[in-house]
Design a protein around this motif. Structure first.
Motif, PDB file in Angstrom:
ATOM      1  N   LEU A  68       0.817  -1.218   0.000  1.00  0.00           N
ATOM      2  CA  LEU A  68       0.000   0.000   0.000  1.00  0.00           C
ATOM      3  C   LEU A  68       0.851   1.268   0.000  1.00  0.00           C
ATOM      4  CD1 LEU A  68      -2.868  -0.753   2.552  1.00  0.00           C
ATOM      5  CD2 LEU A  68      -2.967  -0.868   0.062  1.00  0.00           C
ATOM      6  N   ARG A  69       2.129   1.130   0.290  1.00  0.00           N
ATOM      7  CA  ARG A  69       2.979   2.309   0.495  1.00  0.00           C
ATOM      8  C   ARG A  69       2.914   3.318  -0.656  1.00  0.00           C
ATOM      9  NH1 ARG A  69       7.485   3.147   3.969  1.00  0.00           N
ATOM     10  NH2 ARG A  69       8.550   5.076   3.387  1.00  0.00           N
ATOM     11  N   PRO A  70       3.088   2.925  -1.936  1.00  0.00           N
ATOM     12  CA  PRO A  70       3.037   3.938  -2.991  1.00  0.00           C
ATOM     13  C   PRO A  70       1.689   4.643  -3.072  1.00  0.00           C
ATOM     14  CG  PRO A  70       3.100   1.725  -3.920  1.00  0.00           C
ATOM     15  CD  PRO A  70       3.417   1.597  -2.477  1.00  0.00           C
ATOM     16  N   MET A  71       0.622   3.957  -2.751  1.00  0.00           N
ATOM     17  CA  MET A  71      -0.709   4.567  -2.781  1.00  0.00           C
ATOM     18  C   MET A  71      -0.868   5.589  -1.661  1.00  0.00           C
ATOM     19  SD  MET A  71      -2.686   0.973  -3.492  1.00  0.00           S
ATOM     20  CE  MET A  71      -1.693  -0.293  -4.318  1.00  0.00           C
ATOM     21  N   LEU A  72      -0.307   5.259  -0.494  1.00  0.00           N
ATOM     22  CA  LEU A  72      -0.365   6.178   0.635  1.00  0.00           C
ATOM     23  C   LEU A  72       0.598   7.347   0.451  1.00  0.00           C
ATOM     24  CD1 LEU A  72      -0.560   3.471   3.431  1.00  0.00           C
ATOM     25  CD2 LEU A  72      -2.403   5.008   2.735  1.00  0.00           C
ATOM     26  N   GLU A  73       1.680   7.130  -0.280  1.00  0.00           N
ATOM     27  CA  GLU A  73       2.570   8.238  -0.615  1.00  0.00           C
ATOM     28  C   GLU A  73       1.875   9.214  -1.560  1.00  0.00           C
ATOM     29  OE1 GLU A  73       7.042   6.259  -0.256  1.00  0.00           O
ATOM     30  OE2 GLU A  73       5.943   6.105  -2.150  1.00  0.00           O
ATOM     31  N   ALA A  74       1.061   8.675  -2.465  1.00  0.00           N
ATOM     32  CA  ALA A  74       0.354   9.520  -3.424  1.00  0.00           C
ATOM     33  C   ALA A  74      -0.838  10.228  -2.789  1.00  0.00           C
ATOM     34  CB  ALA A  74      -0.118   8.679  -4.609  1.00  0.00           C
ATOM     35  N   PHE A  75      -1.463   9.602  -1.809  1.00  0.00           N
ATOM     36  CA  PHE A  75      -2.641  10.199  -1.168  1.00  0.00           C
ATOM     37  C   PHE A  75      -2.628   9.813   0.306  1.00  0.00           C
ATOM     38  CE2 PHE A  75      -7.079  11.206  -0.329  1.00  0.00           C
ATOM     39  CZ  PHE A  75      -7.273  12.319  -1.127  1.00  0.00           C
ATOM     40  N   GLY A  76      -1.806  10.537   1.061  1.00  0.00           N
ATOM     41  CA  GLY A  76      -1.643  10.276   2.482  1.00  0.00           C
ATOM     42  C   GLY A  76      -2.312  11.339   3.337  1.00  0.00           C
ATOM     43  N   TRP A 360      -5.883  -6.081   3.295  1.00  0.00           N
ATOM     44  CA  TRP A 360      -5.007  -5.272   4.137  1.00  0.00           C
ATOM     45  C   TRP A 360      -5.721  -5.019   5.457  1.00  0.00           C
ATOM     46  CZ3 TRP A 360      -6.940  -0.480   5.646  1.00  0.00           C
ATOM     47  CH2 TRP A 360      -7.980   0.044   4.872  1.00  0.00           C
ATOM     48  N   GLU A 361      -4.954  -4.613   6.438  1.00  0.00           N
ATOM     49  CA  GLU A 361      -5.505  -4.390   7.771  1.00  0.00           C
ATOM     50  C   GLU A 361      -4.781  -3.212   8.420  1.00  0.00           C
ATOM     51  OE1 GLU A 361      -6.352  -6.912  11.934  1.00  0.00           O
ATOM     52  OE2 GLU A 361      -5.349  -7.865  10.223  1.00  0.00           O
ATOM     53  N   ALA A 362      -5.526  -2.418   9.182  1.00  0.00           N
ATOM     54  CA  ALA A 362      -4.941  -1.288   9.903  1.00  0.00           C
ATOM     55  C   ALA A 362      -5.826  -0.979  11.101  1.00  0.00           C
ATOM     56  CB  ALA A 362      -4.835  -0.065   8.993  1.00  0.00           C
ATOM     57  N   PRO A 363      -5.274  -0.314  12.111  1.00  0.00           N
ATOM     58  CA  PRO A 363      -6.100   0.058  13.267  1.00  0.00           C
ATOM     59  C   PRO A 363      -6.988   1.249  12.953  1.00  0.00           C
ATOM     60  CG  PRO A 363      -3.872   0.888  13.551  1.00  0.00           C
ATOM     61  CD  PRO A 363      -3.859   0.064  12.292  1.00  0.00           C
ATOM     62  N   THR A 364      -7.916   1.533  13.859  1.00  0.00           N
ATOM     63  CA  THR A 364      -8.687   2.756  13.754  1.00  0.00           C
ATOM     64  C   THR A 364      -7.774   3.950  14.055  1.00  0.00           C
ATOM     65  OG1 THR A 364      -9.345   2.567  16.080  1.00  0.00           O
ATOM     66  CG2 THR A 364     -10.838   1.627  14.438  1.00  0.00           C
ATOM     67  N   GLY A 365      -8.280   5.138  13.818  1.00  0.00           N
ATOM     68  CA  GLY A 365      -7.479   6.328  14.094  1.00  0.00           C
ATOM     69  C   GLY A 365      -7.173   7.115  12.833  1.00  0.00           C
ATOM     70  N   GLY A 366      -7.981   6.913  11.771  1.00  0.00           N
ATOM     71  CA  GLY A 366      -7.779   7.606  10.512  1.00  0.00           C
ATOM     72  C   GLY A 366      -7.101   6.770   9.454  1.00  0.00           C
ATOM     73  N   TYR A 367      -6.520   5.645   9.853  1.00  0.00           N
ATOM     74  CA  TYR A 367      -5.793   4.799   8.911  1.00  0.00           C
ATOM     75  C   TYR A 367      -6.731   4.111   7.914  1.00  0.00           C
ATOM     76  CZ  TYR A 367      -2.284   5.454  12.558  1.00  0.00           C
ATOM     77  OH  TYR A 367      -1.435   6.009  13.476  1.00  0.00           O
ATOM     78  N   LEU A 368      -7.878   3.660   8.383  1.00  0.00           N
ATOM     79  CA  LEU A 368      -8.805   2.933   7.528  1.00  0.00           C
ATOM     80  C   LEU A 368      -9.324   3.824   6.406  1.00  0.00           C
ATOM     81  CD1 LEU A 368     -10.842   1.104  10.321  1.00  0.00           C
ATOM     82  CD2 LEU A 368      -9.098   0.098   8.847  1.00  0.00           C
ATOM     83  N   LEU A 369      -9.827   5.003   6.764  1.00  0.00           N
ATOM     84  CA  LEU A 369     -10.387   5.894   5.757  1.00  0.00           C
ATOM     85  C   LEU A 369      -9.319   6.371   4.776  1.00  0.00           C
ATOM     86  CD1 LEU A 369     -12.713   7.453   4.559  1.00  0.00           C
ATOM     87  CD2 LEU A 369     -12.378   9.223   6.298  1.00  0.00           C
ATOM     88  N   THR A 370      -8.133   6.687   5.283  1.00  0.00           N
ATOM     89  CA  THR A 370      -7.071   7.147   4.387  1.00  0.00           C
ATOM     90  C   THR A 370      -6.745   6.098   3.336  1.00  0.00           C
ATOM     91  OG1 THR A 370      -6.111   8.545   6.113  1.00  0.00           O
ATOM     92  CG2 THR A 370      -4.686   7.966   4.269  1.00  0.00           C
ATOM     93  N   ALA A 371      -6.636   4.837   3.735  1.00  0.00           N
ATOM     94  CA  ALA A 371      -6.308   3.780   2.768  1.00  0.00           C
ATOM     95  C   ALA A 371      -7.441   3.556   1.780  1.00  0.00           C
ATOM     96  CB  ALA A 371      -5.965   2.491   3.494  1.00  0.00           C
ATOM     97  N   CYS A 372      -8.689   3.673   2.220  1.00  0.00           N
ATOM     98  CA  CYS A 372      -9.803   3.539   1.284  1.00  0.00           C
ATOM     99  C   CYS A 372      -9.748   4.635   0.225  1.00  0.00           C
ATOM    100  CB  CYS A 372     -11.130   3.576   2.032  1.00  0.00           C
ATOM    101  SG  CYS A 372     -11.508   2.057   2.947  1.00  0.00           S
ATOM    102  N   LEU A 373      -9.498   5.871   0.651  1.00  0.00           N
ATOM    103  CA  LEU A 373      -9.399   6.977  -0.292  1.00  0.00           C
ATOM    104  C   LEU A 373      -8.198   6.795  -1.218  1.00  0.00           C
ATOM    105  CD1 LEU A 373     -10.197   9.907   2.170  1.00  0.00           C
ATOM    106  CD2 LEU A 373     -11.720   8.997   0.407  1.00  0.00           C
ATOM    107  N   ALA A 374      -7.073   6.386  -0.643  1.00  0.00           N
ATOM    108  CA  ALA A 374      -5.840   6.247  -1.426  1.00  0.00           C
ATOM    109  C   ALA A 374      -5.956   5.150  -2.477  1.00  0.00           C
ATOM    110  CB  ALA A 374      -4.658   5.965  -0.495  1.00  0.00           C
ATOM    111  N   THR A 375      -6.518   3.997  -2.092  1.00  0.00           N
ATOM    112  CA  THR A 375      -6.655   2.911  -3.066  1.00  0.00           C
ATOM    113  C   THR A 375      -7.711   3.241  -4.110  1.00  0.00           C
ATOM    114  OG1 THR A 375      -8.199   1.725  -1.602  1.00  0.00           O
ATOM    115  CG2 THR A 375      -5.855   1.123  -1.471  1.00  0.00           C
ATOM    116  N   GLY A 376      -8.744   3.994  -3.717  1.00  0.00           N
ATOM    117  CA  GLY A 376      -9.741   4.425  -4.682  1.00  0.00           C
ATOM    118  C   GLY A 376      -9.145   5.335  -5.738  1.00  0.00           C
ATOM    119  N   GLN A 377      -8.349   6.306  -5.298  1.00  0.00           N
ATOM    120  CA  GLN A 377      -7.720   7.201  -6.265  1.00  0.00           C
ATOM    121  C   GLN A 377      -6.745   6.441  -7.164  1.00  0.00           C
ATOM    122  OE1 GLN A 377      -4.332  10.051  -5.557  1.00  0.00           O
ATOM    123  NE2 GLN A 377      -5.999  11.541  -5.607  1.00  0.00           N
ATOM    124  N   TRP A 378      -5.983   5.540  -6.572  1.00  0.00           N
ATOM    125  CA  TRP A 378      -4.993   4.761  -7.325  1.00  0.00           C
ATOM    126  C   TRP A 378      -5.676   3.923  -8.407  1.00  0.00           C
ATOM    127  CZ3 TRP A 378       0.242   5.142  -6.686  1.00  0.00           C
ATOM    128  CH2 TRP A 378       1.059   4.163  -7.259  1.00  0.00           C
TER     129      TRP A 378
END
Length: 392
Positions: A68-76, A360-378
């Motif tokens: 997921l790293r490149p996706m989160l780098e593009a939309f973090g 993929w898996e992540a804790p709560t605290g903003g991580y879940l929504l950020t990855a959904c947005l990032a993978t959607g844009q990607w």
């Protein structure tokens, strides 16, 4: 024939649609429910946590999937914050680094987002339930009867397997599995654990546990959690839920800021003539909730150094995680090796996937929504590039 079809109008699907329309593509979004982004709205009822402001290395380290790293780098975190502000929603950062819109709720942001998408030409069709693949197209049950669409590209954003009543029912799993898409079994993530309480704990149902640390194997997390009629739940527990789900023993450090030696010295004299509850309250300054947990799980209480060790590492007997449909999110989904670098399904050229459908898996605290947005844009950008290559 349309350029791009997005199935699922949650955050990942809407972000994919935004990326596609920004690239000049005609976009249709189909949503099975009567309104879009229901889980997103539910998450925002108690304060919409958009992302987490922290060094990127620490941020990306909270995910279990390095890919997921490149996706989160593009939309973090910064991009999520800028995106919200671009929708007219000012944000603020809390003391723990969590980022929230000033309105706190999800509904103002969603209204602004849907308005911008509609103005850009995105067509939203509600009550369109995807039935599967049919004769090279995608079949839907709609208010006007059965319909088949034949887009140039399709992006699946159908969610995971928790909160089925809000739309994430995993009904898509057999449809992709029969097309030879590799899918990891769903498991509950960010989930509470069942506890069979004794009768004396009834008075504490609904009360938060503060000032304790949760220990699961080598992982230790501080965070508030709640005693419920069904067991334990809340953000502090969710942070260790993966380790516990995978077999780590769960323990509580009831006084994480004090050493075992210090506690042993304070407990060396015993309760004397006062009750055990008052002794703990006076000697250790424990609040009633933590005293109740110590008595619930520590009896018969040892003395001296053994009691100090118990306070620092109180075993939590539980009966496993709550059902997957109650989990905040899930682990499992479409496996990494079933996807190209652009999130296209190898077994289904022209079909992409994003959000909680992915493994993929992540804790709560903003991580879940950020990855959904990032993978959607990607996925949206990759799908647009795919159209360009086909028509070049």
């Amino acid at each position: 024939m349309i350029d791009a079809l997005v199935i699922g109008a949650g955050p990942a699907g809407l972000m994919a649609a935004e990326a596609l329309v920004a690239a000049g593509r005609s976009v249709v979004v189909c949503e099975a429910k009567p309104s879009p982004a229901r889980k997103f709205l539910m998450a925002g009822k108690s304060g919409l946590n958009l992302t987490k402001e922290e060094p990127f290395k620490a941020f990306v380290g909270r995910y279990d999937a390095d890919w997921l790293r490149p996706m989160l780098e593009a939309f973090g975190p910064k991009e999520v914050t800028d995106w919200a502000r671009g929708l007219g929603q000012e944000v603020f950062t809390g003391s723990t680094g969590r980022v929230f819109p000033e309105a706190m709720k999800a509904s103002p942001l969603l209204r602004a987002w849907l308005g911008r998408l509609a103005a850009s030409g995105v067509h939203l069709r509600i009550r369109w339930r995807w039935l599967g693949f049919e004769n090279g197209g995608l079949a839907f049950d709609t208010p006007g009867g059965r319909q088949v669409l034949n887009p140039a590209v399709t992006i699946l954003a159908l969610g995971g397997a928790s909160w089925a009543r809000l739309g994430s029912d995993a009904a898509w799993v057999p449809r992709l599995a029969e097309k030879s898409v590799a899918i990891a079994t769903f498991k509950p993530a960010n989930v509470g654990f069942r506890v069979d309480w004794s009768a004396h704990m009834t008075r504490y149902f609904g009360q938060p546990v503060k000032g304790a640390a949760l220990i699961a194997g080598h992982q230790e997390e501080r965070g508030e959690f709640v005693i419920s009629i069904n067991g334990l739940e809340g953000g502090g527990l969710y942070a260790v839920s993966r380790a516990v789900r995978e077999g780590a023993e769960l323990r509580l450090d009831l006084l994480p800021d004090r050493s075992e030696e210090e506690l042993a010295a304070q407990l060396s004299t015993g309760p004397g003539k006062v009750s055990v509850t008052n002794w703990f309250r006076k000697a250790l300054r424990l609040d009633p909730v933590r005293i109740a947990l110590l008595q619930e799980w520590g009896r018969p209480l040892p003395r001296g150094n053994a009691l100090a060790r118990l306070v620092k590492a109180l075993p939590v007997p539980h009966q496993g995680p709550r059902p997957i449909d109650e989990a905040i999110s899930v682990a499992g989904g479409i496996r990494r090796d079933a996807l190209t670098g652009g999130l296209e399904l190898k077994a289904l050229p022209g079909v992409f996937a994003c959000g909680e459908m992915l493994d993929w898996e992540a804790p709560t605290g903003g991580y879940l929504l950020t990855a959904c947005l990032a993978t959607g844009q990607w996925a949206g950008r990759a799908a647009s590039a795919d159209i360009r290559e086909r028509t070049a």
